[in-house]
Design a protein around this motif. Sequence first.
Motif, mmCIF file in Angstrom:
data_model
loop_
_atom_site.group_PDB
_atom_site.id
_atom_site.type_symbol
_atom_site.label_atom_id
_atom_site.label_comp_id
_atom_site.label_asym_id
_atom_site.label_seq_id
_atom_site.Cartn_x
_atom_site.Cartn_y
_atom_site.Cartn_z
ATOM 1 N N SER A 23 -1.504 5.653 -9.014
ATOM 2 C CA SER A 23 -2.074 5.159 -7.764
ATOM 3 C C SER A 23 -3.304 4.296 -8.025
ATOM 4 C CB SER A 23 -2.438 6.342 -6.861
ATOM 5 O OG SER A 23 -3.053 5.893 -5.682
ATOM 6 N N THR A 24 -4.147 4.749 -8.931
ATOM 7 C CA THR A 24 -5.347 3.993 -9.263
ATOM 8 C C THR A 24 -4.994 2.654 -9.883
ATOM 9 O OG1 THR A 24 -6.616 6.020 -9.560
ATOM 10 C CG2 THR A 24 -7.501 4.032 -10.559
ATOM 11 N N TYR A 25 -4.049 2.650 -10.822
ATOM 12 C CA TYR A 25 -3.619 1.388 -11.423
ATOM 13 C C TYR A 25 -3.046 0.449 -10.368
ATOM 14 C CZ TYR A 25 -4.251 2.716 -16.309
ATOM 15 O OH TYR A 25 -4.789 3.063 -17.521
ATOM 16 N N GLY A 26 -2.308 0.990 -9.422
ATOM 17 C CA GLY A 26 -1.764 0.165 -8.343
ATOM 18 C C GLY A 26 -2.859 -0.489 -7.522
ATOM 19 N N GLN A 27 -3.872 0.305 -7.187
ATOM 20 C CA GLN A 27 -4.998 -0.233 -6.418
ATOM 21 C C GLN A 27 -5.765 -1.284 -7.212
ATOM 22 O OE1 GLN A 27 -5.759 0.335 -3.162
ATOM 23 N NE2 GLN A 27 -3.782 1.366 -3.190
ATOM 24 N N LEU A 28 -5.944 -1.028 -8.510
ATOM 25 C CA LEU A 28 -6.606 -2.013 -9.359
ATOM 26 C C LEU A 28 -5.800 -3.308 -9.427
ATOM 27 C CD1 LEU A 28 -7.787 0.280 -12.278
ATOM 28 C CD2 LEU A 28 -9.240 -0.927 -10.649
ATOM 29 N N GLY A 29 -4.479 -3.174 -9.456
ATOM 30 C CA GLY A 29 -3.621 -4.352 -9.468
ATOM 31 C C GLY A 29 -3.769 -5.172 -8.195
ATOM 32 N N LEU A 30 -3.814 -4.505 -7.068
ATOM 33 C CA LEU A 30 -3.981 -5.210 -5.798
ATOM 34 C C LEU A 30 -5.353 -5.861 -5.697
ATOM 35 C CD1 LEU A 30 -2.283 -2.664 -3.383
ATOM 36 C CD2 LEU A 30 -1.329 -4.788 -4.313
ATOM 37 N N PHE A 31 -6.364 -5.173 -6.225
ATOM 38 C CA PHE A 31 -7.705 -5.735 -6.234
ATOM 39 C C PHE A 31 -7.760 -6.979 -7.115
ATOM 40 C CE2 PHE A 31 -11.997 -5.993 -8.071
ATOM 41 C CZ PHE A 31 -12.725 -6.161 -6.908
ATOM 42 N N ALA A 32 -7.167 -6.905 -8.301
ATOM 43 C CA ALA A 32 -7.144 -8.054 -9.205
ATOM 44 C C ALA A 32 -6.390 -9.223 -8.572
ATOM 45 C CB ALA A 32 -6.518 -7.667 -10.543
ATOM 46 N N GLN A 33 -5.317 -8.922 -7.868
ATOM 47 C CA GLN A 33 -4.550 -9.972 -7.191
ATOM 48 C C GLN A 33 -5.412 -10.661 -6.132
ATOM 49 O OE1 GLN A 33 -1.140 -8.593 -5.018
ATOM 50 N NE2 GLN A 33 -0.241 -10.628 -4.915
ATOM 51 N N ALA A 34 -6.153 -9.882 -5.380
ATOM 52 C CA ALA A 34 -7.034 -10.447 -4.355
ATOM 53 C C ALA A 34 -8.113 -11.325 -4.975
ATOM 54 C CB ALA A 34 -7.678 -9.327 -3.528
ATOM 55 N N GLN A 35 -8.483 -11.005 -6.208
ATOM 56 C CA GLN A 35 -9.482 -11.792 -6.929
ATOM 57 C C GLN A 35 -8.841 -12.972 -7.676
ATOM 58 O OE1 GLN A 35 -12.894 -11.122 -6.816
ATOM 59 N NE2 GLN A 35 -12.203 -9.757 -5.199
ATOM 60 N N GLU A 36 -7.540 -13.143 -7.484
ATOM 61 C CA GLU A 36 -6.742 -14.195 -8.125
ATOM 62 C C GLU A 36 -6.729 -14.073 -9.644
ATOM 63 O OE1 GLU A 36 -7.818 -18.022 -6.541
ATOM 64 O OE2 GLU A 36 -7.334 -17.396 -4.497
ATOM 65 N N ASN A 37 -6.844 -12.854 -10.136
ATOM 66 C CA ASN A 37 -6.734 -12.573 -11.563
ATOM 67 C C ASN A 37 -5.320 -12.020 -11.775
ATOM 68 O OD1 ASN A 37 -6.897 -11.725 -14.196
ATOM 69 N ND2 ASN A 37 -8.916 -10.787 -13.976
ATOM 70 N N TYR A 38 -4.363 -12.927 -11.811
ATOM 71 C CA TYR A 38 -2.961 -12.538 -11.776
ATOM 72 C C TYR A 38 -2.486 -11.845 -13.045
ATOM 73 C CZ TYR A 38 -3.168 -15.340 -7.589
ATOM 74 O OH TYR A 38 -3.519 -15.829 -6.369
ATOM 75 N N ALA A 39 -3.039 -12.199 -14.188
ATOM 76 C CA ALA A 39 -2.643 -11.532 -15.431
ATOM 77 C C ALA A 39 -3.043 -10.054 -15.394
ATOM 78 C CB ALA A 39 -3.276 -12.226 -16.633
ATOM 79 N N LYS A 40 -4.257 -9.790 -14.954
ATOM 80 C CA LYS A 40 -4.735 -8.403 -14.863
ATOM 81 C C LYS A 40 -3.975 -7.656 -13.760
ATOM 82 C CE LYS A 40 -8.759 -6.369 -15.973
ATOM 83 N NZ LYS A 40 -8.901 -6.296 -17.189
ATOM 84 N N ALA A 41 -3.697 -8.338 -12.660
ATOM 85 C CA ALA A 41 -2.935 -7.720 -11.571
ATOM 86 C C ALA A 41 -1.565 -7.286 -12.070
ATOM 87 C CB ALA A 41 -2.789 -8.690 -10.403
ATOM 88 N N ARG A 42 -0.899 -8.180 -12.769
ATOM 89 C CA ARG A 42 0.437 -7.858 -13.283
ATOM 90 C C ARG A 42 0.386 -6.680 -14.257
ATOM 91 N NH1 ARG A 42 5.485 -10.917 -14.506
ATOM 92 N NH2 ARG A 42 6.436 -9.774 -16.206
ATOM 93 N N ALA A 43 -0.601 -6.688 -15.150
ATOM 94 C CA ALA A 43 -0.720 -5.613 -16.139
ATOM 95 C C ALA A 43 -0.947 -4.263 -15.456
ATOM 96 C CB ALA A 43 -1.853 -5.919 -17.110
ATOM 97 N N ASN A 44 -1.841 -4.220 -14.479
ATOM 98 C CA ASN A 44 -2.125 -2.961 -13.782
ATOM 99 C C ASN A 44 -0.941 -2.497 -12.947
ATOM 100 O OD1 ASN A 44 -4.775 -2.240 -14.627
ATOM 101 N ND2 ASN A 44 -5.596 -3.880 -13.392
#
Length: 55
Positions: A23-44
Amino acid sequence: MTPQRLKSVGIGRKSGDRYSSASTYGQLGLFAQAQENYAKARANLQTALEIYVEY
């Protein structure tokens, strides 16, 4: 990643609560996506998915 999120992931890992870690990784992924950090979003989000598949 905020210190609180790092702590949260660490706690989930230590306690063996993989579902909460996912769940935490999912939330981090969504946060990274909102920050337009797509590589980190995908990884999380990929990490979250791998953990969820275990359940």
